[in-house]
Design a protein around this motif. Structure first.
Motif, PDB file in Angstrom:
ATOM      1  N   TYR A  49      17.672  74.561  71.218  1.00  0.00           N
ATOM      2  CA  TYR A  49      17.781  74.105  72.605  1.00  0.00           C
ATOM      3  C   TYR A  49      16.755  72.998  72.865  1.00  0.00           C
ATOM      4  CZ  TYR A  49      20.569  78.286  73.722  1.00  0.00           C
ATOM      5  OH  TYR A  49      21.544  79.245  73.762  1.00  0.00           O
ATOM      6  N   THR A  50      17.057  72.131  73.819  1.00  0.00           N
ATOM      7  CA  THR A  50      16.056  71.156  74.262  1.00  0.00           C
ATOM      8  C   THR A  50      14.944  71.880  75.018  1.00  0.00           C
ATOM      9  OG1 THR A  50      17.431  70.770  76.208  1.00  0.00           O
ATOM     10  CG2 THR A  50      17.634  69.195  74.404  1.00  0.00           C
ATOM     11  N   ARG A  51      13.859  71.179  75.282  1.00  0.00           N
ATOM     12  CA  ARG A  51      12.696  71.803  75.923  1.00  0.00           C
ATOM     13  C   ARG A  51      13.012  72.283  77.331  1.00  0.00           C
ATOM     14  NH1 ARG A  51       8.021  68.380  76.564  1.00  0.00           N
ATOM     15  NH2 ARG A  51       6.910  70.324  76.958  1.00  0.00           N
ATOM     16  N   ASN A  52      13.948  71.622  78.015  1.00  0.00           N
ATOM     17  CA  ASN A  52      14.310  72.072  79.354  1.00  0.00           C
ATOM     18  C   ASN A  52      15.511  73.005  79.348  1.00  0.00           C
ATOM     19  OD1 ASN A  52      16.386  70.343  78.783  1.00  0.00           O
ATOM     20  ND2 ASN A  52      15.928  68.882  80.413  1.00  0.00           N
ATOM     21  N   GLY A  53      16.043  73.335  78.175  1.00  0.00           N
ATOM     22  CA  GLY A  53      17.138  74.290  78.071  1.00  0.00           C
ATOM     23  C   GLY A  53      18.487  73.770  78.506  1.00  0.00           C
ATOM     24  N   LYS A  54      18.634  72.467  78.677  1.00  0.00           N
ATOM     25  CA  LYS A  54      19.880  71.921  79.211  1.00  0.00           C
ATOM     26  C   LYS A  54      20.926  71.711  78.124  1.00  0.00           C
ATOM     27  CE  LYS A  54      21.425  68.262  82.367  1.00  0.00           C
ATOM     28  NZ  LYS A  54      21.008  67.049  83.100  1.00  0.00           N
ATOM     29  N   ASN A  55      20.498  71.306  76.920  1.00  0.00           N
ATOM     30  CA  ASN A  55      21.441  70.956  75.858  1.00  0.00           C
ATOM     31  C   ASN A  55      21.254  71.876  74.658  1.00  0.00           C
ATOM     32  OD1 ASN A  55      20.903  68.349  77.475  1.00  0.00           O
ATOM     33  ND2 ASN A  55      22.799  67.910  76.389  1.00  0.00           N
ATOM     34  N   LEU A  56      22.336  72.044  73.910  1.00  0.00           N
ATOM     35  CA  LEU A  56      22.373  72.905  72.736  1.00  0.00           C
ATOM     36  C   LEU A  56      22.774  72.078  71.526  1.00  0.00           C
ATOM     37  CD1 LEU A  56      22.470  75.766  71.363  1.00  0.00           C
ATOM     38  CD2 LEU A  56      24.852  75.887  72.109  1.00  0.00           C
ATOM     39  N   LEU A  57      22.096  72.323  70.403  1.00  0.00           N
ATOM     40  CA  LEU A  57      22.394  71.647  69.136  1.00  0.00           C
ATOM     41  C   LEU A  57      22.802  72.703  68.112  1.00  0.00           C
ATOM     42  CD1 LEU A  57      22.300  69.226  67.129  1.00  0.00           C
ATOM     43  CD2 LEU A  57      19.863  69.719  66.845  1.00  0.00           C
ATOM     44  N   LEU A  58      23.957  72.508  67.484  1.00  0.00           N
ATOM     45  CA  LEU A  58      24.454  73.408  66.447  1.00  0.00           C
ATOM     46  C   LEU A  58      24.570  72.647  65.142  1.00  0.00           C
ATOM     47  CD1 LEU A  58      27.296  75.308  68.342  1.00  0.00           C
ATOM     48  CD2 LEU A  58      25.006  76.135  67.827  1.00  0.00           C
ATOM     49  N   ALA A  59      24.084  73.247  64.050  1.00  0.00           N
ATOM     50  CA  ALA A  59      24.127  72.611  62.733  1.00  0.00           C
ATOM     51  C   ALA A  59      24.657  73.614  61.721  1.00  0.00           C
ATOM     52  CB  ALA A  59      22.732  72.129  62.319  1.00  0.00           C
ATOM     53  N   GLY A  60      25.838  73.325  61.142  1.00  0.00           N
ATOM     54  CA  GLY A  60      26.441  74.188  60.131  1.00  0.00           C
ATOM     55  C   GLY A  60      25.968  73.829  58.740  1.00  0.00           C
ATOM     56  N   ARG A  61      25.842  74.820  57.875  1.00  0.00           N
ATOM     57  CA  ARG A  61      25.347  74.581  56.519  1.00  0.00           C
ATOM     58  C   ARG A  61      26.242  73.609  55.754  1.00  0.00           C
ATOM     59  NH1 ARG A  61      22.388  78.082  53.479  1.00  0.00           N
ATOM     60  NH2 ARG A  61      21.364  78.460  55.478  1.00  0.00           N
TER      61      ARG A  61
END
Length: 543
Positions: A125-137
């Motif tokens: 998550y970003t520091r303000n919790g607004k955005n999400l990042l997903l990374a698949g193997r």
């Protein structure tokens, strides 16, 4: 009667009571929110300086009183699940039961993304919790505004991804790919290739220093300044491939877990580990540190979860897991989430029991999982009662009541910031960027007075000050063949460099040798030829 006593006598009892209450309120506010000891204004003779300091002290008092008044807006213990009876357990409450009993907007925050082909996934998550990042193997990257479900960008990199991290805001993120670390923008455009970061396994970003750190398979820990692009430090851990990496948010020290069960603490200012601690009897699997930098939670291959007080580097409590914990995360309110196997356990009150030296917490606060998805990473969303769980079948957002910090500081991190506010915050963060040289185990050393250096400077200012000569120290340390002066000359004799210190040491050695010879001759003359047949007097004849 004195004027002060006369004024006090004229006051009504109600006014006296109100004055006492105001004084008590000011004392309580100063003790909790004050800025140190007040200035003794009576001792200052300069009227102008005394007036300026009086204004500053009045501002401090007003700020303390306002902070005390604002306490009514802060809720201390609210939002947690509470059992009605002694036999009821909160960890038996399911997600569907929570969604039925919370508001519609909160219930929407609990969702699940089924991504079974390109996992397992890691989330951030970003520091303000607004955005999400997903990374698949297997090469899948996706960013999104998770509250509204709006997709930011989606990439298929077609190579192995080991880790991914947001940088200072939601405009940039770093991805540890098969060979190098790459930086992308919010639209998925590749901006930089950090070719010095080779085969990075774990990534961490220090927001106040703008430093991107990576722990590689080779055992090297590397720091890169993302504002300038320069490689700040390259540190060899000398303990093989790392098994875990996390940062202490209190002092920006990195904790690296290793195969032999040790955790090492690193700063970019030192080529060796600041601290090395044995925390497990097997490889360390994951670590997390609370926001105040007091406690570290670690899981290992020995199927233990240990609580460490990193102020004293002492183990406080130890808990058992049915399987080795794969990931640990600590929320703003002190809840600890542990992912092990296909289960996630959320613990409450671990640090309260550690601080009070009380007994262990007997059971977890909440539990989730068991549906066959193997947990890869768990991450708390800042300022929300949400726990993000990334696993081999996608991503799940679960609701954990009481986990988030509701009383956020919008000047520090704003969960509801606009584009203009984000741009201004980025400029201010760059202007206030802390240099890597200031990373230390004790972050409070900034602003303290160095008493030793001050004493040394005063001595140097003195008129009769003479710097201490190291050769003079050696002159009086030990006599004979193995004296400190002879050792110094033997050590310096291996090099071809002749400096002033060496010449002075040789002169002192010659003077000492001549004095010894004079002493021997004097003793020989007193003893006579018959008694002066000792070995050390014979050596005098050969000289």
């Amino acid at each position: 009667m004195a004027p002060v006593a006369e004024a006090v006598a004229k006051r009504s009892p109600q006014e006296i009571i109100e004055a006492r209450e105001a004084k008590k309120r000011l004392t309580d506010a100063t003790q909790k929110y004050g800025r140190g000891k007040a200035v003794q204004l009576k001792k200052i003779r300069d009227k102008k300086l005394r007036g300026n300091l009086k204004v500053v002290e009045d501002r401090y008092k007003t700020a303390a009183l306002r902070a005390k008044d604002a306490e009514i807006l802060l809720e201390n213990e609210s939002g947690f699940l509470e059992p009605e009876g002694e036999l009821e357990r909160t960890y038996k409450v399911r997600q569907d039961e929570i969604k039925e009993n919370v508001g519609i907007e909160v219930a929407k925050k609990g969702f699940e993304l089924k991504l079974e082909e390109l996992g397992p996934y890691r989330a951030d998550y970003t520091r303000n919790g607004k955005n999400l990042l997903l990374a698949g193997r297997k090469g899948h990257i996706a960013t999104m505004e998770w509250r509204s479900g709006k997709l930011g960008c989606e990439l298929q990199l077609r190579e192995t991804i080991r880790d991914a991290k947001w940088l200072h805001n939601n405009q940039f993120f770093a991805v540890a790919q098969k060979k190098n670390v790459y930086i992308y923008d919010h639209a998925g455009v590749e901006l930089h290739c950090l070719n010095k970061h080779i085969e990075a396994k774990y990534l961490e970003f220090l927001p106040y220093h703008f430093l991107l750190a990576s722990a590689a398979n080779s055992g090297f820990l590397k720091y890169t300044d993302t504002s300038t692009g320069q490689l700040v430090a390259e540190l060899p851990t000398r303990l093989g491939s790392p098994t875990a990496l996390c940062q202490n948010p209190w002092n920006a020290i990195l904790h690296v877990g290793h195969q032999n069960g040790t955790v090492t603490l690193w700063s970019p200012n030192s080529q060796t580990a600041l601290v090395k601690a044995l925390v497990h009897r097997g490889p360390v699997r994951s670590m997390a540190i609370d926001r105040q930098g007091r406690y570290m939670v670690s899981t290992g291959q020995d199927m233990r979860m240990n609580i460490w007080d990193i102020r004293m580097f002492k183990q406080v409590h130890s808990y058992s897991c049915y399987q080795p914990g794969s990931s640990v995360s600590i929320s703003d309110r002190g809840l600890t989430a542990v992912g092990w196997g296909t289960q996630v356990s959320v613990w409450k009150g671990l640090f309260d029991a550690a601080a009070a030296d009380a007994e262990k917490v007997q059971s977890p606060y909440m539990a989730w999982g068991g549906d066959g998805q193997r947990i890869e990473s768990v991450k708390w969303c800042p300022y929300e009662d949400i726990l993000g769980v990334a696993h081999d079948k996608g991503f799940s957002s679960i609701i954990v009541p009481g986990a988030g910090e509701p009383n956020f500081d919008s000047t520090e991190v704003n969960p509801y910031e606009t584009t203009k506010q984000r741009q201004e915050a980025e400029v201010k963060a760059l202007l206030n960027k802390i240099q890597p040289e200031m990373i230390s185990l004790d972050p409070d050393f900034v602003g303290k007075i160095d008493a030793i250096s001050d004493k040394k400077r005063r001595e140097e200012r003195a008129e009769d000050f003479k710097p201490k000569d190291p050769i003079e120290k050696l002159k009086n340390r030990g006599r004979g063949r193995n004296s400190a002066l002879r050792k110094y000359l033997r050590k310096r004799g291996k090099t071809n460099v002749i400096d002033e210190k060496r010449l002075k040491a040789e002169a002192i050695q010659k003077e000492r040798t001549s004095q010894q010879h004079e002493t021997l001759r004097h003793e020989r003359e007193q003893l006579g030829p018959a008694l002066a047949r000792n070995s050390h007097y014979k050596e005098l004849d050969s000289l």
